[in-house]
Design a protein around this motif. Sequence first.
Motif, PDB file in Angstrom:
ATOM      1  N   THR A   1       1.245  -1.329   0.215  1.00  0.00           N
ATOM      2  CA  THR A   1       0.105  -0.011   0.049  1.00  0.00           C
ATOM      3  C   THR A   1       0.915   1.355  -0.121  1.00  0.00           C
ATOM      4  OG1 THR A   1      -1.300  -1.439   1.359  1.00  0.00           O
ATOM      5  CG2 THR A   1      -2.408   1.390   1.442  1.00  0.00           C
ATOM      6  N   PRO A   2       0.330   1.914  -0.348  1.00  0.00           N
ATOM      7  CA  PRO A   2       1.277   3.437  -1.196  1.00  0.00           C
ATOM      8  C   PRO A   2       1.240   4.333   0.328  1.00  0.00           C
ATOM      9  CG  PRO A   2       0.757   3.307  -3.170  1.00  0.00           C
ATOM     10  CD  PRO A   2      -0.277   2.132  -1.532  1.00  0.00           C
ATOM     11  N   SER A   3       2.099   4.902   0.849  1.00  0.00           N
ATOM     12  CA  SER A   3       2.175   5.890   1.920  1.00  0.00           C
ATOM     13  C   SER A   3       2.435   7.024   0.661  1.00  0.00           C
ATOM     14  CB  SER A   3       3.769   5.739   2.240  1.00  0.00           C
ATOM     15  OG  SER A   3       3.866   6.171   1.807  1.00  0.00           O
TER      16      SER A   3
ATOM     17  N   THR B   1       6.224  11.085  -5.936  1.00  0.00           N
ATOM     18  CA  THR B   1       5.984  10.589  -7.542  1.00  0.00           C
ATOM     19  C   THR B   1       5.585  11.300  -8.479  1.00  0.00           C
ATOM     20  OG1 THR B   1       5.350   8.481  -6.391  1.00  0.00           O
ATOM     21  CG2 THR B   1       4.307   8.122  -8.909  1.00  0.00           C
ATOM     22  N   GLN B   2       4.742  12.564  -7.816  1.00  0.00           N
ATOM     23  CA  GLN B   2       3.689  13.638  -8.364  1.00  0.00           C
ATOM     24  C   GLN B   2       5.379  14.225  -8.100  1.00  0.00           C
ATOM     25  OE1 GLN B   2       1.240  14.618  -5.300  1.00  0.00           O
ATOM     26  NE2 GLN B   2      -0.105  13.243  -6.356  1.00  0.00           N
TER      27      GLN B   2
ATOM     28  N   LEU C   1       6.596   6.746 -16.470  1.00  0.00           N
ATOM     29  CA  LEU C   1       4.710   6.026 -16.941  1.00  0.00           C
ATOM     30  C   LEU C   1       4.685   6.085 -15.568  1.00  0.00           C
ATOM     31  CD1 LEU C   1       6.920   4.150 -19.529  1.00  0.00           C
ATOM     32  CD2 LEU C   1       5.154   5.633 -19.755  1.00  0.00           C
ATOM     33  N   ASP C   2       4.936   5.552 -14.480  1.00  0.00           N
ATOM     34  CA  ASP C   2       4.730   5.403 -13.048  1.00  0.00           C
ATOM     35  C   ASP C   2       5.144   4.573 -12.042  1.00  0.00           C
ATOM     36  OD1 ASP C   2       2.721   3.908 -12.079  1.00  0.00           O
ATOM     37  OD2 ASP C   2       2.004   0.924 -13.005  1.00  0.00           O
ATOM     38  N   HIS C   3       4.664   4.352 -11.253  1.00  0.00           N
ATOM     39  CA  HIS C   3       5.532   3.779  -9.896  1.00  0.00           C
ATOM     40  C   HIS C   3       5.283   2.865  -9.589  1.00  0.00           C
ATOM     41  CE1 HIS C   3       7.832   5.401  -6.165  1.00  0.00           C
ATOM     42  NE2 HIS C   3       7.656   3.849  -5.835  1.00  0.00           N
ATOM     43  N   ILE C   4       5.810   1.587  -9.123  1.00  0.00           N
ATOM     44  CA  ILE C   4       5.202   0.438  -8.474  1.00  0.00           C
ATOM     45  C   ILE C   4       5.719  -0.092  -7.205  1.00  0.00           C
ATOM     46  CG2 ILE C   4       5.056  -1.993  -9.237  1.00  0.00           C
ATOM     47  CD1 ILE C   4       4.086  -0.640 -11.214  1.00  0.00           C
ATOM     48  N   VAL C   5       4.844   0.013  -6.481  1.00  0.00           N
ATOM     49  CA  VAL C   5       5.427  -0.814  -5.582  1.00  0.00           C
ATOM     50  C   VAL C   5       5.005  -2.484  -4.653  1.00  0.00           C
ATOM     51  CG1 VAL C   5       5.318  -0.481  -2.735  1.00  0.00           C
ATOM     52  CG2 VAL C   5       4.330   1.367  -4.145  1.00  0.00           C
ATOM     53  N   ILE C   6       6.463  -2.813  -4.252  1.00  0.00           N
ATOM     54  CA  ILE C   6       6.029  -4.190  -4.576  1.00  0.00           C
ATOM     55  C   ILE C   6       6.267  -4.143  -2.679  1.00  0.00           C
ATOM     56  CG2 ILE C   6       7.537  -6.721  -4.488  1.00  0.00           C
ATOM     57  CD1 ILE C   6       7.042  -5.029  -7.477  1.00  0.00           C
ATOM     58  N   GLY C   7       5.295  -5.502  -2.590  1.00  0.00           N
ATOM     59  CA  GLY C   7       5.289  -6.488  -1.412  1.00  0.00           C
ATOM     60  C   GLY C   7       5.589  -7.310  -1.455  1.00  0.00           C
ATOM     61  N   ASP C   8       5.183  -8.395  -0.586  1.00  0.00           N
ATOM     62  CA  ASP C   8       6.117  -9.598  -0.738  1.00  0.00           C
ATOM     63  C   ASP C   8       4.488 -10.626  -1.637  1.00  0.00           C
ATOM     64  OD1 ASP C   8       6.369 -12.474  -0.078  1.00  0.00           O
ATOM     65  OD2 ASP C   8       6.256 -12.121   2.375  1.00  0.00           O
ATOM     66  N   ARG C   9       4.244 -11.124  -2.756  1.00  0.00           N
ATOM     67  CA  ARG C   9       4.054 -11.418  -3.423  1.00  0.00           C
ATOM     68  C   ARG C   9       3.420 -10.283  -4.093  1.00  0.00           C
ATOM     69  NH1 ARG C   9       5.852 -17.074  -4.458  1.00  0.00           N
ATOM     70  NH2 ARG C   9       7.094 -17.734  -2.843  1.00  0.00           N
TER      71      ARG C   9
ATOM     72  N   PHE D   1       2.074  -6.253  -5.638  1.00  0.00           N
ATOM     73  CA  PHE D   1       2.545  -5.369  -5.941  1.00  0.00           C
ATOM     74  C   PHE D   1       0.968  -4.379  -6.327  1.00  0.00           C
ATOM     75  CE2 PHE D   1       1.591  -7.679  -9.445  1.00  0.00           C
ATOM     76  CZ  PHE D   1       0.943  -6.082 -10.843  1.00  0.00           C
ATOM     77  N   VAL D   2       1.579  -2.387  -6.274  1.00  0.00           N
ATOM     78  CA  VAL D   2       0.168  -2.082  -6.257  1.00  0.00           C
ATOM     79  C   VAL D   2       1.303  -0.875  -7.557  1.00  0.00           C
ATOM     80  CG1 VAL D   2      -1.021  -0.007  -5.525  1.00  0.00           C
ATOM     81  CG2 VAL D   2      -0.619  -1.689  -4.037  1.00  0.00           C
ATOM     82  N   SER D   3       0.220  -0.579  -8.184  1.00  0.00           N
ATOM     83  CA  SER D   3       0.826   0.261  -9.404  1.00  0.00           C
ATOM     84  C   SER D   3       0.003   1.836  -8.881  1.00  0.00           C
ATOM     85  CB  SER D   3       0.396  -0.124 -11.005  1.00  0.00           C
ATOM     86  OG  SER D   3       0.224   1.007 -11.594  1.00  0.00           O
ATOM     87  N   LEU D   4       0.837   2.693  -9.016  1.00  0.00           N
ATOM     88  CA  LEU D   4       0.222   4.541  -8.459  1.00  0.00           C
ATOM     89  C   LEU D   4      -0.603   4.645  -9.576  1.00  0.00           C
ATOM     90  CD1 LEU D   4       2.355   3.854  -6.344  1.00  0.00           C
ATOM     91  CD2 LEU D   4       2.043   6.221  -6.079  1.00  0.00           C
ATOM     92  N   LYS D   5      -0.326   4.634 -10.850  1.00  0.00           N
ATOM     93  CA  LYS D   5      -1.143   4.751 -11.813  1.00  0.00           C
ATOM     94  C   LYS D   5      -2.123   4.480 -11.692  1.00  0.00           C
ATOM     95  CE  LYS D   5      -0.724   7.033 -16.244  1.00  0.00           C
ATOM     96  NZ  LYS D   5      -0.808   7.681 -16.529  1.00  0.00           N
ATOM     97  N   GLU D   6      -2.336   3.008 -11.936  1.00  0.00           N
ATOM     98  CA  GLU D   6      -3.714   1.910 -11.693  1.00  0.00           C
ATOM     99  C   GLU D   6      -4.340   3.290 -10.971  1.00  0.00           C
ATOM    100  OE1 GLU D   6      -3.053  -1.511 -11.343  1.00  0.00           O
ATOM    101  OE2 GLU D   6      -2.957  -1.600 -13.903  1.00  0.00           O
ATOM    102  N   GLN D   7      -3.831   2.586  -9.928  1.00  0.00           N
ATOM    103  CA  GLN D   7      -4.580   3.807  -8.464  1.00  0.00           C
ATOM    104  C   GLN D   7      -5.191   5.347  -8.315  1.00  0.00           C
ATOM    105  OE1 GLN D   7      -5.257   1.459  -5.496  1.00  0.00           O
ATOM    106  NE2 GLN D   7      -4.988   0.321  -6.690  1.00  0.00           N
ATOM    107  N   GLY D   8      -4.537   5.844  -9.599  1.00  0.00           N
ATOM    108  CA  GLY D   8      -5.035   7.013  -9.757  1.00  0.00           C
ATOM    109  C   GLY D   8      -4.088   8.049  -8.980  1.00  0.00           C
ATOM    110  N   LEU D   9      -3.090   7.975  -8.688  1.00  0.00           N
ATOM    111  CA  LEU D   9      -2.315   9.053  -7.862  1.00  0.00           C
ATOM    112  C   LEU D   9      -1.209   9.204  -7.841  1.00  0.00           C
ATOM    113  CD1 LEU D   9      -1.667   6.405  -4.815  1.00  0.00           C
ATOM    114  CD2 LEU D   9      -3.599   7.696  -4.646  1.00  0.00           C
TER     115      LEU D   9
END
Length: 229
Positions: A186-188, A195-196, A210-218, A220-228
């Motif tokens: 989960t992005p902080s 990112t902005q 293009l994007d910022h991906i946050v990797i967790g344990d198996r 991930f979250v894309s800030l682009k896909e989350q509209g962040l």
Amino acid sequence: MESSNITLRDVPDEERPRERMMQYGAQALSNAELLAILLRTGTYQESAVFLAQRVLSQAGGLRNLVDMSLQQLTEIKGIGAAKGLQIQAGIELGRRLARSSMNETVTVRSPQDVADLLMEELRYLNKEHFVCLFLNTKNHVIGQETLSMGSLNASIVHPREVFRAAIKRSSASIICVHNHPSGDPTPSSEDVQMTQRLAEAGEIVGIEVLDHIVIGDRKFVSLKEQGLM
């Protein structure tokens, strides 16, 4: 303990890691046995297997061993510089194998492609690592660089460092990636702000983020896909 004085020569052939690996394959061996093969020898007082078990115990498990420095490894009794380097070399080969599982020319079409490329490299680390992927006009990955290694809960990245590296590679665009050691991707609020800031700097220099991906344990979250961003 009596067992600590057992050397590998005292162990039956069928129980020695190398012999077991030859007979049953690497998948049949425990983490300690595989590590013992990398170490090759133990100490005067204990076998390579017992030394490997103790290394894993003092490291807090295989996951924590991955991110230990050479200095931290050599603080473990029985691990000198040579054995420490052998451990680090084995870990690095595993990382490179994970990265090479995709085609030689990696094309990024989605956040999943980025996760497939970097998940195994980043998800075990106990500090935040900020990585940039540099892409050409066809979205082929032409470079990768770790630009920051932060604390357990923060990584500080300056746009100057990011775009200096991107310009050096004649990048058309970049994708930012970092891991969360907690395993929760989960992005902080700091992740979003950073990112902005990078996206605004990218507009100025003409290199799109293009994007910022946050990797967790198996995960991930894309800030682009989350509209962040």
